[in-house]
Design an enzyme around this catalytic site. Structure first.
Site, PDB file in Angstrom:
ATOM      1  N   TRP A 221       0.872  -1.179   0.000  1.00 46.51           N
ATOM      2  CA  TRP A 221       0.000   0.000   0.000  1.00 46.51           C
ATOM      3  C   TRP A 221       0.910   1.232   0.000  1.00 46.51           C
ATOM      4  CZ3 TRP A 221      -1.947   2.638   4.886  1.00 46.51           C
ATOM      5  CH2 TRP A 221      -2.958   3.559   4.598  1.00 46.51           C
TER       6      TRP A 221
ATOM      7  N   ASP B 115      -0.169  -4.934   9.822  1.00 46.05           N
ATOM      8  CA  ASP B 115      -1.238  -4.061   9.353  1.00 46.05           C
ATOM      9  C   ASP B 115      -2.467  -4.946   9.150  1.00 46.05           C
ATOM     10  OD1 ASP B 115      -2.966  -2.393   8.055  1.00 46.05           O
ATOM     11  OD2 ASP B 115      -1.460  -1.549   6.712  1.00 46.05           O
TER      12      ASP B 115
ATOM     13  N   LYS C 207     -13.031  -0.794   6.891  1.00 48.12           N
ATOM     14  CA  LYS C 207     -13.640  -1.705   5.927  1.00 48.12           C
ATOM     15  C   LYS C 207     -14.680  -2.602   6.593  1.00 48.12           C
ATOM     16  CE  LYS C 207     -10.585   0.240   3.557  1.00 48.12           C
ATOM     17  NZ  LYS C 207      -9.206   0.041   3.806  1.00 48.12           N
TER      18      LYS C 207
HETATM   19  N1  PMP Z   1      -3.493  -0.444   5.563  1.00 48.82           N
HETATM   20  C1  PMP Z   1      -3.907  -0.869   4.379  1.00 48.82           C
HETATM   21  C2  PMP Z   1      -3.198  -2.006   3.736  1.00 48.82           C
HETATM   22  C3  PMP Z   1      -4.986  -0.252   3.758  1.00 48.82           C
HETATM   23  O1  PMP Z   1      -5.385  -0.688   2.567  1.00 48.82           O
HETATM   24  C4  PMP Z   1      -5.636   0.819   4.395  1.00 48.82           C
HETATM   25  C5  PMP Z   1      -6.793   1.521   3.772  1.00 48.82           C
HETATM   26  N2  PMP Z   1      -6.767   1.716   2.430  1.00 48.82           N
HETATM   27  C6  PMP Z   1      -5.159   1.219   5.630  1.00 48.82           C
HETATM   28  C7  PMP Z   1      -4.089   0.565   6.195  1.00 48.82           C
HETATM   29  C8  PMP Z   1      -5.716   2.384   6.403  1.00 48.82           C
HETATM   30  O2  PMP Z   1      -7.003   2.420   6.655  1.00 48.82           O
HETATM   31  P1  PMP Z   1      -7.712   3.606   7.425  1.00 48.82           P
HETATM   32  O3  PMP Z   1      -8.631   4.223   6.462  1.00 48.82           O
HETATM   33  O4  PMP Z   1      -8.400   2.935   8.566  1.00 48.82           O
HETATM   34  O5  PMP Z   1      -6.686   4.562   7.903  1.00 48.82           O
END
Ligand code: PMP
Length: 401
Positions: free
Chosen positions: A131, A212, A247
């Site tokens: 990411w 994560d 999510k």
């Molecule tokens: N880690 C990963 C791998 C993600 O895909 C995301 C969201 N796209 C996050 C962390 C962060 O999510 P949040 O919106 O809760 O900050």
């Protein structure tokens, strides 16, 4: 340097794509770029259990006074149980401490700041690819970054041998960021045996795993999805987990997450938390309450919790059936590529294997938006747009081989 000569920062690749999508007037447009769940109608709904909890909170709430720096205690307890499993030893023994955070991103950042404070010469190891915000978060906390091999384009699977070899060379006290499940952007996860092997490497090399956990429940189920991190809890190593409820509770804009700090004993964990609290105090003082109050409430009520688990199962079920429909739709069009790997990937994301030139063609000629590198969010596929998408992919494979 003078503030008047500041040039604009480069746009965020993924959020910038959504802006371009919104401006696109073509009615057939499809957004496979953004990382949010969508239902069959292409909407990102508020979960029914969340709506109910909000109504109850609205009625019963008596104050908007500050939360403690580490957040709602009841939230921390419920989240620890969800992340590690009911009655897990780390929870019973008190060697885990929780800090509520603004989303998973907030948890990653305060965890990274904490590690950096005590391990100033450590590097952060990120999967290749990962990411994109991982790079930004760890760099902002002052970490030098290194990549470990992860995705193997030729097998469209995991480059496990290379990954294990690289991690076996990572120095003591370096930080290794691992996606617990539903790897973003590839959709490729480790098997239970592979996780055990990586945990054994960590124990031998004494690097620090930082998990994560942004998609619990989207892979194989709420319980099955935590399997990867469990062997690490037995190593006695420090373990950090950044959990996100964006999510699985659909709480994207409520910024609801948590950082779990697992130490080898309760005193150590308590000491670490005081430093995280000190960091939070100067970053944003204390966390927002609304999303955490919703999560704590749903997790504490057996019938609401069961209903929420049903909602998570339904989201995962839709993702699995969309993957199936896409593979079948492409096969039915006789495309020259075997796309069955899309079925094996887990979570919302899939590395489609489309090239940057094909991605550009689809955006320009077909109003189909995906991230460079060919990552698609399969949740953006609906019964209404599936045929158009399959026709367009079949066309681009012919037009831009
Ligand atoms: N880690 C990963 C791998 C993600 O895909 C995301 C969201 N796209 C996050 C962390 C962060 O999510 P949040 O919106 O809760 O900050």
């Amino acid at each position: 340097m003078d503030l008047r000569s500041v040039a604009p920062a480069p746009p965020d690749a993924i959020l910038g794509l959504t802006e371009a999508f919104k401006k696109d007037p073509r009615p057939e447009k499809i957004n496979l770029g953004v990382g949010v769940f969508m239902d069959d109608a292409g909407r990102t709904p508020v979960l029914a259990t969340v709506k109910q909890a909000e109504e109850d909170l609205q009625r019963e709430e008596t104050t908007k006074s500050y939360l403690p720096i580490a957040g709602l205690p009841a939230y921390g307890e419920r989240v620890a149980e969800l992340v590690f499993g009911p009655g897990h030893e780390v929870v019973r023994s008190g060697r885990v401490r929780m800090a509520q955070s603004p989303g998973g991103t907030g948890a990653l950042r305060i965890g990274a700041e904490f590690l950096r404070k005590f391990l100033p010469s450590s590097k952060a190891w990120l999967s290749a690819p990962t990411w994109p915000n991982h790079k930004g978060v760890f760099a902002a906390a002052g970490f030098g970054a290194a990549d470990y091999p992860y995705y193997d384009p030729s097998s469209r699977g995991l480059a496990f041998g290379k990954m294990a070899e690289m991690l076996d060379g990572a120095p003591e006290n370096d930080v290794v960021v691992l996606h617990v499940c539903c790897h973003n952007p590839t959709g490729v996860d480790l098997s239970a045996d592979q996780w055990r092997e990586v945990a054994a490497i960590a124990a031998r090399r004494r690097w620090i795993p930082f998990f994560d956990f942004a998609y619990q429940g989207f892979g194989a189920g709420l319980e099955a999805d935590r399997a990867g991190l469990l062997p690490f809890l037995e190593t006695g190593l420090p373990v950090l987990v950044a959990a996100s409820f964006s999510k699985n509770f659909g709480l994207y804009n409520e910024r609801t997450g948590a950082l779990a700090l697992v130490a080898s004993d309760p005193g150590e964990a308590a000491a670490w938390l005081t430093h995280v609290q000190a960091l939070v105090r100067v970053l944003y003082s204390n966390p927002p309450a609304h999303g955490a109050a919703i999560v704590a409430r749903i997790l504490a009520d057996p019938s609401e919790r069961a209903a929420w688990e049903g909602e998570v199962d339904a989201m995962r079920g839709r993702i699995v059936s969309v993957r199936d429909a896409l593979v079948q739709g492409l096969r039915a069009r006789g495309v020259p590529v075997d796309f069955s790997f899309i079925r094996r990937q887990r979570g919302m994301f899939s590395f489609s294997g489309l090239t940057d030139a094909q991605v550009a063609f689809l955006r320009e000629k077909k109003a189909i938006y995906m991230v460079g590198g060919g990552r698609i969010n399969v949740a953006g596929i609906t019964p209404r747009n599936l045929d158009y998408l399959c026709d367009s992919v079949a066309e681009v494979l012919r037009a831009v081989p």
